[in-house]
Motif scaffolding. Structure first.
Motif, mmCIF file in Angstrom:
data_model
loop_
_atom_site.group_PDB
_atom_site.id
_atom_site.type_symbol
_atom_site.label_atom_id
_atom_site.label_comp_id
_atom_site.label_asym_id
_atom_site.label_seq_id
_atom_site.Cartn_x
_atom_site.Cartn_y
_atom_site.Cartn_z
ATOM 1 N N PHE A 251 -96.895 -16.541 -129.813
ATOM 2 C CA PHE A 251 -97.168 -17.003 -128.454
ATOM 3 C C PHE A 251 -97.766 -18.410 -128.430
ATOM 4 O O PHE A 251 -97.821 -19.035 -127.366
ATOM 5 C CB PHE A 251 -98.116 -16.016 -127.763
ATOM 6 N N LYS A 252 -98.220 -18.905 -129.581
ATOM 7 C CA LYS A 252 -98.927 -20.194 -129.612
ATOM 8 C C LYS A 252 -98.173 -21.323 -128.916
ATOM 9 O O LYS A 252 -98.748 -22.042 -128.092
ATOM 10 C CB LYS A 252 -99.246 -20.594 -131.056
ATOM 11 N N PRO A 253 -96.881 -21.541 -129.229
ATOM 12 C CA PRO A 253 -96.198 -22.680 -128.591
ATOM 13 C C PRO A 253 -95.954 -22.492 -127.096
ATOM 14 O O PRO A 253 -95.565 -23.445 -126.418
ATOM 15 C CB PRO A 253 -94.862 -22.750 -129.355
ATOM 16 N N TYR A 254 -96.170 -21.284 -126.578
ATOM 17 C CA TYR A 254 -95.816 -20.992 -125.192
ATOM 18 C C TYR A 254 -97.017 -20.830 -124.264
ATOM 19 O O TYR A 254 -96.857 -20.847 -123.043
ATOM 20 C CB TYR A 254 -94.970 -19.713 -125.129
ATOM 21 N N ASP A 376 -97.011 -19.568 -139.450
ATOM 22 C CA ASP A 376 -98.284 -19.651 -138.728
ATOM 23 C C ASP A 376 -98.877 -21.052 -138.822
ATOM 24 O O ASP A 376 -99.479 -21.548 -137.861
ATOM 25 C CB ASP A 376 -99.274 -18.585 -139.201
ATOM 26 N N ASN A 377 -98.692 -21.734 -139.981
ATOM 27 C CA ASN A 377 -99.127 -23.134 -140.109
ATOM 28 C C ASN A 377 -98.396 -24.011 -139.095
ATOM 29 O O ASN A 377 -99.003 -24.829 -138.390
ATOM 30 C CB ASN A 377 -98.826 -23.686 -141.503
ATOM 31 N N VAL A 378 -97.098 -23.834 -139.022
ATOM 32 C CA VAL A 378 -96.253 -24.689 -138.181
ATOM 33 C C VAL A 378 -96.591 -24.492 -136.708
ATOM 34 O O VAL A 378 -96.725 -25.473 -135.949
ATOM 35 C CB VAL A 378 -94.766 -24.386 -138.448
ATOM 36 N N GLU A 379 -96.728 -23.249 -136.294
ATOM 37 C CA GLU A 379 -96.974 -22.985 -134.867
ATOM 38 C C GLU A 379 -98.334 -23.518 -134.423
ATOM 39 O O GLU A 379 -98.483 -24.017 -133.296
ATOM 40 C CB GLU A 379 -96.841 -21.486 -134.591
ATOM 41 N N ILE A 382 -97.876 -27.346 -134.120
ATOM 42 C CA ILE A 382 -97.119 -27.693 -132.921
ATOM 43 C C ILE A 382 -98.002 -27.588 -131.689
ATOM 44 O O ILE A 382 -98.005 -28.472 -130.816
ATOM 45 C CB ILE A 382 -95.884 -26.782 -132.774
ATOM 46 N N ALA A 383 -98.768 -26.499 -131.596
ATOM 47 C CA ALA A 383 -99.637 -26.307 -130.432
ATOM 48 C C ALA A 383 -100.645 -27.446 -130.302
ATOM 49 O O ALA A 383 -100.898 -27.952 -129.197
ATOM 50 C CB ALA A 383 -100.354 -24.961 -130.538
ATOM 51 N N LYS A 384 -101.204 -27.874 -131.442
ATOM 52 C CA LYS A 384 -102.178 -28.964 -131.400
ATOM 53 C C LYS A 384 -101.511 -30.283 -131.004
ATOM 54 O O LYS A 384 -102.040 -31.040 -130.173
ATOM 55 C CB LYS A 384 -102.865 -29.114 -132.759
ATOM 56 N N ALA A 385 -100.354 -30.561 -131.582
ATOM 57 C CA ALA A 385 -99.641 -31.795 -131.250
ATOM 58 C C ALA A 385 -99.245 -31.819 -129.776
ATOM 59 O O ALA A 385 -99.308 -32.866 -129.116
ATOM 60 C CB ALA A 385 -98.410 -31.942 -132.139
ATOM 61 N N CYS A 386 -98.862 -30.674 -129.239
ATOM 62 C CA CYS A 386 -98.507 -30.596 -127.818
ATOM 63 C C CYS A 386 -99.715 -30.866 -126.924
ATOM 64 O O CYS A 386 -99.634 -31.637 -125.957
ATOM 65 C CB CYS A 386 -97.919 -29.222 -127.492
#
Length: 501
Positions: A251-254, A376-379, A382-386
């Motif tokens: 759910f992190k990216p969303y 889990d590292n990638v998500e 991505i969430a932080k960069a967003c």
């Protein structure tokens, strides 16, 4: 009277959950030996001496750890209607997997016991845990909007197969249908675009209080609902919406996207379910960790990922797991799976009670250069960069760029943004630096660009991933975009399609 009965049931079930929390190892031991006793006269039970197993060590020594490919001959016999192959009696239903780990379809056995004592029991537990946490909830006064896969049931031999959601919906009692939307007829439609239109037509007229589904596909539906209803926020249409029960992907990216379109805060509860079983439920509103559910007829074992696929590989029981280590999960179920590797990796965030987070897939990672990059590292990156560039990512995938000559390797990514970053260069830098802080192996390979260069990032054209999934016949709620790959199986066709669109 209805509320009295429901509250009584919830109290009873919460007591039972607290019991396995207090006695986890004893509960798991009971599950294992109950399964062995029930299946000792099956073909599989006789082949591997279930009657002679008196302790866990015997179980380890007698019964092999298997993949789907290893186990398929037994499943195929059961699919042909043969009785007593992997579970007592005839297994009538098989969940056809979405095939994310390889192109070959998988048929996961769903016995009557796994249907009732795992999948349906978990659905009731999800409600029990949520209402116990939020006694002021009005959940039972409003509809639950469910979004399953594009689903049909097919007859083959004298058994049926289809998406898990089709099996569950087809066998639900009538009283459960009353509180769900859309109708069974619409939920079981197979063609995704027609189904989406029919769902919107039904649900805009309903009083929806909860959502259940995969975040990516639910987002597609909600955006369509907003468009067709001319509403700015979802809670303008459904003012009683209070919770989204989500699973299938991270759910992190969303999360930020949902916060943006709901209009007012709602709660998010994560679930961990699959065709093979229902494994975890978020049991606290302030944490996305999931309680490992120990009394669903599933016996758990875990293979440390630092030995996975090597000669040192060994499965361990729940009593031997450690905090914050990545494990491949192995399950023995009341659906007739025995020491079966489901392909997921988890890590424990608590040992009392046993709580987990999904770490990724045993086949979905990037380790072309020893960087051991998990989803889990990638998500998280991505969430932080967003957040820091005011961007929203709807879909993505990544793969290695292999070394050629004296050139270093790299990771190549395609991101589809619903809102592009203020600066793509900043997005890439934050993404890259965050991965370094999270993963020391990645950081080491990125040092001075010796092994890995800065990530290569492409912006996907709108609906690229939707079109790609459509071309592959993978539209619908149970199909997932492969996020990471150790080869270029997914990214190369996406890059070609991106050029063509």
């Amino acid at each position: 009277m209805f509320n009295t009965v429901v509250n009584w049931f919830i109290r009873q079930r919460i007591d039972q959950i607290n019991n396995f929390i207090d006695h986890p190892i004893e509960t798991q031991k009971g599950v294992l030996f109950s399964q062995l006793f029930h299946a000792e006269d099956t073909v599989y039970g006789k082949n591997y001496g279930f009657k002679d197993i008196s302790n866990y060590r015997d179980f380890q020594n007698n019964v092999p750890i298997v993949t789907y490919e290893d186990y398929e001959p037994y499943i195929e016999k059961a699919r042909q209607g043969m009785k007593d192959i992997i579970w007592p009696g005839q297994i009538k239903h098989f969940a056809k997997s979405s095939g994310t780990t390889n192109a070959k379809s998988k048929f996961i056995p769903i016995s009557d016991e796994s249907l009732e004592d795992c999948h349906y029991k978990a659905g009731k537990d999800l409600i029990s845990i949520y209402v116990n946490n939020h006694p002021e909830s009005g959940l039972f006064q409003h509809k639950n909007l469910r979004l399953g896969g594009s689903s049909e049931m097919y007859q083959n031999f004298n058994t049926k197969f289809g998406d898990l959601s089709a099996i569950l919906i087809e066998n639900l009692p009538f009283w459960v249908e009353i509180i769900n939307t859309p109708s069974k007829k619409v939920s079981l439609m197979s063609e995704w675009e027609s189904k989406l239109k029919a769902i919107v037509s039904e649900v805009v007229k309903q009083d929806v209080g909860s959502l259940t589904g995969v975040p990516s596909w639910m987002m597609v539906l909600l955006r369509r609902v907003l468009h067709d209803s001319n509403q700015q926020y979802i809670t303008d249409l459904w003012p009683n919406l209070e919770v989204f029960f989500h699973g299938g992907i991270s759910f992190k990216p969303y999360r930020d996207q949902y916060n943006q379109i709901t209009g007012k805060p709602i709660r998010y509860y994560e679930i961990y379910n699959a065709s093979e079983g229902f494994f975890g439920i978020q049991d606290r509103s302030d944490s996305d960790e999931m309680l490992l559910m120990l009394d669903y007829g599933i016996f758990y074992e875990f293979i440390p990922m630092d030995t996975f696929g090597t000669s040192l590989q060994k499965a361990i029981p729940l009593s031997e797991v450690e905090l914050h280590k990545n494990y491949a999960m192995v399950i023995t179920t009341n659906g007739g799976l025995w020491r079966y590797m489901i392909g997921d990796t988890v890590k424990f965030t608590s040992l009392s009670p046993f709580r987990i987070k999904i770490a990724g897939r045993t086949k979905h990672y990037i380790n072309a250069f020893g960087e051991e990059l998990m989803i889990d590292n990638v998500e998280y990156a991505i969430a932080k960069a967003c957040r820091e560039t005011n961007a929203f990512v709807s879909d993505f995938t990544g793969a290695p760029v292999f070394m050629t000559g004296n050139e270093s390797g790299a990771h190549e990514w395609i991101f589809e943004f619903t809102s592009q970053p203020e600066s793509l260069d900043s997005f890439i830098n934050i993404f890259d630096e965050t991965l370094k802080t999270l993963n020391s192996d990645y950081e080491a390979k990125r040092y001075n660009n010796i092994t890995l260069k800065r990530p290569v990032v492409h912006i996907a054209k709108p609906k690229l991933f939707y079109q790609w999934m459509s071309n592959r016949g993978k539209l619908g709620g149970q199909n997932k975009v492969p996020r990471l790959s150790n080869d270029r199986e997914y990214i190369d066709p996406l890059l070609v399609l991106n050029q063509e669109m």
